[in-house]
Design a protein around this motif. Structure first.
Motif, PDB file in Angstrom:
ATOM      1  N   GLN A   1      41.875  91.415  11.958  1.00 26.14           N
ATOM      2  CA  GLN A   1      42.797  90.671  12.823  1.00 26.14           C
ATOM      3  C   GLN A   1      42.354  89.219  12.962  1.00 26.14           C
ATOM      4  O   GLN A   1      43.180  88.296  12.937  1.00 26.14           O
ATOM      5  CB  GLN A   1      42.858  91.338  14.200  1.00 26.14           C
ATOM      6  CG  GLN A   1      43.643  92.638  14.215  1.00 26.14           C
ATOM      7  CD  GLN A   1      43.548  93.338  15.556  1.00 26.14           C
ATOM      8  OE1 GLN A   1      42.609  93.097  16.329  1.00 26.14           O
ATOM      9  NE2 GLN A   1      44.498  94.222  15.820  1.00 26.14           N
ATOM     10  N   ARG A   2      41.069  88.990  13.103  1.00 22.87           N
ATOM     11  CA  ARG A   2      40.558  87.624  13.232  1.00 22.87           C
ATOM     12  C   ARG A   2      40.810  86.826  11.963  1.00 22.87           C
ATOM     13  O   ARG A   2      41.152  85.644  12.021  1.00 22.87           O
ATOM     14  CB  ARG A   2      39.060  87.675  13.554  1.00 22.87           C
ATOM     15  CG  ARG A   2      38.450  86.292  13.754  1.00 22.87           C
ATOM     16  CD  ARG A   2      37.012  86.402  14.172  1.00 22.87           C
ATOM     17  NE  ARG A   2      36.381  85.081  14.148  1.00 22.87           N
ATOM     18  CZ  ARG A   2      35.088  84.859  14.409  1.00 22.87           C
ATOM     19  NH1 ARG A   2      34.308  85.887  14.731  1.00 22.87           N
ATOM     20  NH2 ARG A   2      34.586  83.646  14.359  1.00 22.87           N
ATOM     21  N   LEU A   3      40.668  87.497  10.805  1.00 22.68           N
ATOM     22  CA  LEU A   3      40.915  86.817   9.530  1.00 22.68           C
ATOM     23  C   LEU A   3      42.359  86.356   9.421  1.00 22.68           C
ATOM     24  O   LEU A   3      42.640  85.190   9.094  1.00 22.68           O
ATOM     25  CB  LEU A   3      40.567  87.765   8.371  1.00 22.68           C
ATOM     26  CG  LEU A   3      40.988  87.315   6.965  1.00 22.68           C
ATOM     27  CD1 LEU A   3      40.277  86.029   6.571  1.00 22.68           C
ATOM     28  CD2 LEU A   3      40.700  88.427   5.941  1.00 22.68           C
ATOM     29  N   TYR A   4      43.311  87.255   9.709  1.00 19.85           N
ATOM     30  CA  TYR A   4      44.727  86.916   9.532  1.00 19.85           C
ATOM     31  C   TYR A   4      45.243  85.954  10.608  1.00 19.85           C
ATOM     32  O   TYR A   4      46.172  85.190  10.364  1.00 19.85           O
ATOM     33  CB  TYR A   4      45.564  88.189   9.530  1.00 19.85           C
ATOM     34  CG  TYR A   4      45.671  88.833   8.176  1.00 19.85           C
ATOM     35  CD1 TYR A   4      46.638  88.431   7.257  1.00 19.85           C
ATOM     36  CD2 TYR A   4      44.790  89.847   7.799  1.00 19.85           C
ATOM     37  CE1 TYR A   4      46.725  89.020   6.009  1.00 19.85           C
ATOM     38  CE2 TYR A   4      44.875  90.443   6.554  1.00 19.85           C
ATOM     39  CZ  TYR A   4      45.839  90.026   5.655  1.00 19.85           C
ATOM     40  OH  TYR A   4      45.927  90.612   4.410  1.00 19.85           O
ATOM     41  N   SER A   5      44.680  85.989  11.783  1.00 25.47           N
ATOM     42  CA  SER A   5      45.191  85.147  12.864  1.00 25.47           C
ATOM     43  C   SER A   5      44.543  83.770  12.923  1.00 25.47           C
ATOM     44  O   SER A   5      45.003  82.911  13.676  1.00 25.47           O
ATOM     45  CB  SER A   5      44.991  85.859  14.201  1.00 25.47           C
ATOM     46  OG  SER A   5      43.604  86.100  14.436  1.00 25.47           O
ATOM     47  N   ASP A   6      43.485  83.537  12.162  1.00 22.78           N
ATOM     48  CA  ASP A   6      42.786  82.245  12.178  1.00 22.78           C
ATOM     49  C   ASP A   6      43.589  81.232  11.370  1.00 22.78           C
ATOM     50  O   ASP A   6      43.719  81.347  10.146  1.00 22.78           O
ATOM     51  CB  ASP A   6      41.383  82.414  11.600  1.00 22.78           C
ATOM     52  CG  ASP A   6      40.503  81.197  11.881  1.00 22.78           C
ATOM     53  OD1 ASP A   6      41.052  80.084  12.059  1.00 22.78           O
ATOM     54  OD2 ASP A   6      39.271  81.362  11.909  1.00 22.78           O
ATOM     55  N   ALA A   7      44.098  80.206  12.053  1.00 29.20           N
ATOM     56  CA  ALA A   7      44.936  79.201  11.384  1.00 29.20           C
ATOM     57  C   ALA A   7      44.127  78.278  10.485  1.00 29.20           C
ATOM     58  O   ALA A   7      44.698  77.577   9.634  1.00 29.20           O
ATOM     59  CB  ALA A   7      45.693  78.377  12.428  1.00 29.20           C
ATOM     60  N   THR A   8      42.800  78.250  10.647  1.00 28.74           N
ATOM     61  CA  THR A   8      41.973  77.370   9.814  1.00 28.74           C
ATOM     62  C   THR A   8      41.621  77.999   8.466  1.00 28.74           C
ATOM     63  O   THR A   8      41.045  77.338   7.608  1.00 28.74           O
ATOM     64  CB  THR A   8      40.668  77.030  10.551  1.00 28.74           C
ATOM     65  OG1 THR A   8      39.886  78.224  10.725  1.00 28.74           O
ATOM     66  CG2 THR A   8      40.970  76.400  11.901  1.00 28.74           C
ATOM     67  N   ILE A   9      41.947  79.265   8.294  1.00 31.41           N
ATOM     68  CA  ILE A   9      41.652  79.975   7.040  1.00 31.41           C
ATOM     69  C   ILE A   9      42.962  80.232   6.304  1.00 31.41           C
ATOM     70  O   ILE A   9      43.890  80.810   6.862  1.00 31.41           O
ATOM     71  CB  ILE A   9      40.931  81.316   7.319  1.00 31.41           C
ATOM     72  CG1 ILE A   9      39.635  81.078   8.091  1.00 31.41           C
ATOM     73  CG2 ILE A   9      40.654  82.051   6.013  1.00 31.41           C
ATOM     74  CD1 ILE A   9      38.928  82.353   8.529  1.00 31.41           C
ATOM     75  N   THR A  10      43.049  79.781   5.067  1.00 30.18           N
ATOM     76  CA  THR A  10      44.234  79.992   4.247  1.00 30.18           C
ATOM     77  C   THR A  10      44.115  81.336   3.533  1.00 30.18           C
ATOM     78  O   THR A  10      43.139  81.582   2.819  1.00 30.18           O
ATOM     79  CB  THR A  10      44.408  78.869   3.215  1.00 30.18           C
ATOM     80  OG1 THR A  10      44.496  77.619   3.908  1.00 30.18           O
ATOM     81  CG2 THR A  10      45.666  79.081   2.382  1.00 30.18           C
ATOM     82  N   LYS A  11      45.099  82.187   3.768  1.00 33.16           N
ATOM     83  CA  LYS A  11      45.114  83.521   3.149  1.00 33.16           C
ATOM     84  C   LYS A  11      46.122  83.554   2.001  1.00 33.16           C
ATOM     85  O   LYS A  11      47.290  83.206   2.186  1.00 33.16           O
ATOM     86  CB  LYS A  11      45.491  84.594   4.173  1.00 33.16           C
ATOM     87  CG  LYS A  11      44.344  85.057   5.055  1.00 33.16           C
ATOM     88  CD  LYS A  11      43.974  84.103   6.163  1.00 33.16           C
ATOM     89  CE  LYS A  11      45.100  83.920   7.163  1.00 33.16           C
ATOM     90  NZ  LYS A  11      44.693  83.052   8.303  1.00 33.16           N
ATOM     91  N   LEU A  12      45.672  83.960   0.818  1.00 33.82           N
ATOM     92  CA  LEU A  12      46.532  84.055  -0.359  1.00 33.82           C
ATOM     93  C   LEU A  12      46.806  85.517  -0.668  1.00 33.82           C
ATOM     94  O   LEU A  12      45.899  86.353  -0.596  1.00 33.82           O
ATOM     95  CB  LEU A  12      45.880  83.385  -1.580  1.00 33.82           C
ATOM     96  CG  LEU A  12      45.371  81.956  -1.407  1.00 33.82           C
ATOM     97  CD1 LEU A  12      44.700  81.492  -2.691  1.00 33.82           C
ATOM     98  CD2 LEU A  12      46.508  81.016  -1.042  1.00 33.82           C
ATOM     99  N   GLY A  13      48.049  85.813  -1.028  1.00 34.51           N
ATOM    100  CA  GLY A  13      48.405  87.173  -1.423  1.00 34.51           C
ATOM    101  C   GLY A  13      49.632  87.160  -2.312  1.00 34.51           C
ATOM    102  O   GLY A  13      50.192  86.104  -2.617  1.00 34.51           O
ATOM    103  N   TYR A  14      50.058  88.338  -2.737  1.00 30.49           N
ATOM    104  CA  TYR A  14      51.271  88.474  -3.549  1.00 30.49           C
ATOM    105  C   TYR A  14      52.041  89.667  -2.982  1.00 30.49           C
ATOM    106  O   TYR A  14      51.625  90.805  -3.118  1.00 30.49           O
ATOM    107  CB  TYR A  14      50.935  88.700  -5.017  1.00 30.49           C
ATOM    108  CG  TYR A  14      52.142  88.629  -5.930  1.00 30.49           C
ATOM    109  CD1 TYR A  14      52.521  87.426  -6.513  1.00 30.49           C
ATOM    110  CD2 TYR A  14      52.909  89.753  -6.196  1.00 30.49           C
ATOM    111  CE1 TYR A  14      53.622  87.340  -7.341  1.00 30.49           C
ATOM    112  CE2 TYR A  14      54.019  89.687  -7.012  1.00 30.49           C
ATOM    113  CZ  TYR A  14      54.372  88.485  -7.589  1.00 30.49           C
ATOM    114  OH  TYR A  14      55.468  88.397  -8.415  1.00 30.49           O
TER     115      TYR A  14
END
Length: 869
Positions: A428-441
């Motif tokens: 949850q912390r990973l996905y909600s952190d606006a400073t971390i860009t998450k890449l997926g498909y």
């Protein structure tokens, strides 16, 4: 009892009916008819012969008479005494007398041991046939030895009696077949078996051989419908004869191919070790050691059952194959490095995490502010199972490192330690952190599966920030390009027909693999996609595949961000894409009445709402298509409008359209079931489905509207060539456009009437339906058939150029002709040529030139040529 005694001559009885009446009166006059019958049989022996004796006739009549007079039946001790007297007679009793005596004296109720003893007495006396018949009549078979009773009958060629003996008892049938099968063993001696039975009459040792036994066994198997597995010896012998025949056909006659021979050998031998051993012997006789060793390997025969020379050759063969397999594996790895995307990081930087202590290094690096993380997930294929799959592996890729989180293990350990919220909190912390860009498909589907794995993660898609779904970029890339060349990079697109290194066919890339191929030049190796991701430990191939799926997202994103314009994307790519995960479109099983399928296969609800902005307008010259073989009419129509069209031939496979589309950057036009297949072979929006029930004109309008193609007068027939000859019927200009098979013919004279030509067979009423609509006179060489098909105001038709001028003036065209100008019915429409032969266009032009002196310049001659490309 004088009537019952055979001493009284029957000559006094003139007819059988008289004899019957006398016998019945005699029964009625006796105090004990049952005892009286035995007295008669014991005192006279004429009933011992074959045929229907007087004793048989009297016994049969008594059996019928007793059914009418049941009171004469005996029981108790009196019956037992009578039965004891009957048994003394049975020793010499013919078979036809058994049934009446058994019925009259109720022998089936006698003591069974006594009955068996009596049969045994007959058997040991050598009366094998009589013992078997009496056993059948008294139903004694279940208490007897089948082999003991049937063997002497077989030696005496009493096969029918043997079949009757076991006919009503399935368990005895199986036992008999098992016995007969043991007699077919190679070491079994039938003569030794026959010596155990004394007094065998009509015994012929040579007649009861294995061949006869084999035929008997197969006949009994068929009659009694018994499993052939009960008779392995005879089945093996038959298969062995088949093997010998196959070797004869292959190596002596040489009339059978190697492939057919090998198939038959394999099906004949199967898993039978005995047959496999004989196969090796035959191979040694007809072939070489290497062939015998390869078949021994194919049959998985252990070395201890093989001849020594074959076992040695098998060891050499296995060593050679191990060397070849190792070489092939190395070559395969090299091919994969050449053809597929390869991880640019060392294997040591791929870390499989199965406990929280190992997770700490991942925790620190992934949650670092400003980090860019590639995220992917793997789960076991559901194969149609209901519900969302549970994630088995979560891949997190950062620069130069990939972390593979074994979710089932981590969640299990957390629950044991009472820390089950620890891992969900990290995610949850990973996905909600606006400073971390998450890449997926296609991250929406991944998050749904993640929520199904851990219930505390439900609704996380709404809390996600700074998410970049490369599925959205993939759609933009496909829409922004008409070919697969991005930024000067020529992508090596593989067609379905191209072979892989193992001789198989590589299917066209799609999804993330296709995006990686477009951007990085090589697709992903998806051979491990359908693995069982729940099984532990993970194989090395699975680990590398999982790491590649996540790490490639970083490289694709980095390259797109460096130069988005070269890929046809906007410069503010990063800002426009960072946000919520995109939702993959879900196919609906059934359409509502207000929903209609769009040409591209998407569902559009209603007609007043536009789901997307229409594409920019283009000219027909900029629009290139390939038409499936059921849309050749549409292809010709579009070609006449100036569109670059390629059409499949009738015998072409539908997939050829995808190959052409990828190689030449064309849009696929198809219809029906092929659409679902072809759309997966090309990018989104590059395959269009038209309604095959509509005419070509309506189909063309649908295509032009969907792709926003604007047609001008200059585009019409812009792809046509001029021909020197005209042939066929004439039709209106809009119908010429529909057929797409004619061109403009230009003559030196600028002032000339106009004709329109159609190339179908002359005089065809079906073709003339097309010319009934236009109001134009008809020019033809043979007008009889054509005239009969026209309405009255169109006839008569002109027959040839010589009558052109007269008919033209007769229709009110000329200044000096009958009727006023313009003609009320024909107006100023030009003539229609329906000639059945090749006509020089100049022939009509010369006539038209003479007539143009009298006609207004509105009628220009445009002769349509025969051939169009």
């Amino acid at each position: 009892m004088p009537l019952l005694h055979p001493a009284n001559p029957p000559s006094s009885l003139e007819t059988t009916s008289n004899l019957k009446e006398e016998i019945r009166r005699g029964f009625a006059g006796l105090e004990d008819p049952l005892a009286g019958l035995l007295d008669m049989l014991e005192s006279n022996g004429d009933w011992k012969g074959k045929g229907h004796s007087l004793g048989y006739y009297i016994s049969s009549e008594l059996q019928l008479w007793m059914k009418e007079h049941p009171a004469v039946q005996q029981s108790g001790m009196k019956l037992k005494k009578l039965q004891a007297r009957v048994f003394r007679i049975l020793d010499q009793c013919p078979a036809n007398l058994l049934d009446p005596l058994i019925s009259i004296y109720q022998l089936h109720t006698a003591d069974r041991n006594y009955l068996l003893g009596h049969v045994s007495h007959l058997y040991h006396r050598g009366d094998y046939k009589e013992a078997a018949i009496l056993s059948i009549k008294l139903k004694l078979q279940p208490d007897q030895d089948v082999e003991k009773m049937c063997a002497p009958l077989l030696f005496q060629d009493k096969i029918n009696l043997v079949e009757d003996y076991v006919a009503e008892y399935p368990e005895l049938q199986c036992r008999l077949l098992e016995i007969l099968d043991t007699w077919c063993e190679p070491d079994f001696n039938i003569r030794d078996m026959a010596r155990q039975y004394q007094g065998l009459s009509r015994y012929k040792p040579d007649k009861l051989n294995r061949k006869m036994l084999s035929k008997l066994i197969f006949r009994l198997l068929d009659r009694f419908n018994v499993d052939p597995a009960l008779c392995p010896n005879v089945i093996n012998q038959r298969h062995l004869r088949t093997l010998n025949y196959l070797f004869y056909k292959r190596f002596v006659e040489k009339t059978m191919t190697q492939e057919n021979w090998a198939d038959h050998i394999q099906s004949t031998v199967g898993e039978n070790r005995w047959l496999q051993g004989h196969l090796i012997q035959l191979l040694l006789r007809y072939c070489d050691l290497n062939t015998a060793a390869r078949w021994a390997q194919r049959c998985s025969l252990p070395e201890e059952v093989l001849p020594s020379e074959v076992a040695d050759e098998l060891q050499k063969l296995e060593i050679q194959e191990r060397v070849e397999e190792a070489t092939k594996e190395e070559n395969y790895k090299e091919v994969k490095k050449k053809d597929y995307y390869q991880l640019p990081i060392p294997r040591a930087n791929i870390r499989l995490l199965q406990n929280w202590e190992e997770m700490m290094q991942c925790y620190e690096k992934v949650l670092k502010p400003g980090q860019i993380v590639g995220i992917d997930m793997e789960w076991r294929p559901s194969f149609g199972m209901v519900g969302k799959p549970r994630v088995s592996l979560l891949q997190l890729a950062v620069r130069d490192e990939v972390f593979l989180l074994d979710l089932p293990r981590l969640l299990e350990q957390a629950e044991v330690k009472g820390e089950k919220e620890k891992l969900p909190h990290f995610i949850q912390r990973l996905y909600s952190d606006a400073t971390i860009t998450k890449l997926g498909y296609g991250m929406s589907g991944d998050l749904s599966s993640l929520a199904a794995t851990c219930s505390t993660l439900k609704g996380m898609d709404k809390q996600s920030q700074s998410v970049v779904d490369l599925l959205t970029i993939d759609k933009l890339l496909q829409k922004s390009s008409t070919d697969w060349k991005k930024g000067g990079l020529k992508v090596d697109v593989l067609s379905p027909e191209q072979s892989c290194e193992d001789g198989g066919l590589r299917q066209p890339e799609k999804g993330l693999s296709l995006l990686v191929q477009h951007v990085l030049g090589k697709p992903l190796d998806k051979t491990e996609q359908m693995s069982n991701w729940e099984k532990r430990p993970l194989r090395e191939e699975q680990i590398l595949y999982a790491a590649s799926d996540a790490y490639c997202l970083l490289e694709v994103y980095e390259k797109l961000c460096k130069d988005p314009e070269s890929f046809g994307l906007s410069s503010d790519l990063t800002e426009s894409l960072v946000g919520k995960p995109s939702v993959k479109p879900r196919a609906k099983k059934q359409l509502n009445k207000q929903e209609v399928p769009s040409p591209s296969g998407q569902q559009c609800k209603g007609s007043d709402k536009e789901t997307s902005c229409p594409p920019a307008p283009i000219s027909p010259k900029e629009f290139s298509v390939v038409c499936d073989n059921m849309l050749q009419g549409l292809g010709r129509y579009l070609r006449c409008l100036g569109v670059d069209v390629r059409m499949l031939e009738n015998e072409d496979d539908h997939r050829k359209a995808a190959e052409i589309a990828r190689q030449e950057g064309r849009v696929i036009l198809t219809s029906g079931l092929p659409y679902q297949t072809l759309r997966s072979h090309v990018g989104e929006g590059r395959c269009f489905s038209v309604n095959c029930s509509e005419k070509a004109k309506e189909q063309a309008l649908q295509v032009l509207k969907h792709f926003n193609v604007h047609v001008t007068l200059a585009d019409i027939f812009s792809r046509c060539q001029v021909s020197q000859q005209v042939r066929g019927h004439c039709i209106a200009q809009e119908q010429v456009c529909f057929l797409g098979c004619h061109h403009a013919f230009t003559t030196p004279d600028p002032c000339r009437p106009r004709a329109q030509c159609w190339r179908q067979a002359a005089g065809s009423p079906a073709g003339l339906k097309a010319v009934c609509e236009p109001s134009r006179p008809i020019l033809t060489y043979g007008s009889s058939v054509i005239t009969s098909a026209l309405p009255p105001w169109r006839a008569p038709a002109v027959s040839g150029p010589s009558q052109f001028g007269q008919q033209w003036e007769a229709q009110g065209r000329g200044l000096g002709g009958r009727g006023s100008w313009p003609c009320p019915r024909l107006s100023s429409a030009p003539p229609l040529c329906t000639s059945s032969c090749h006509i020089r266009a100049s022939c009509w032009v010369r006539i038209a030139s003479r007539l143009t002196q009298n006609f207004p310049p509105v009628s220009w001659l445009r002769v349509m040529a025969q051939k169009c490309f």
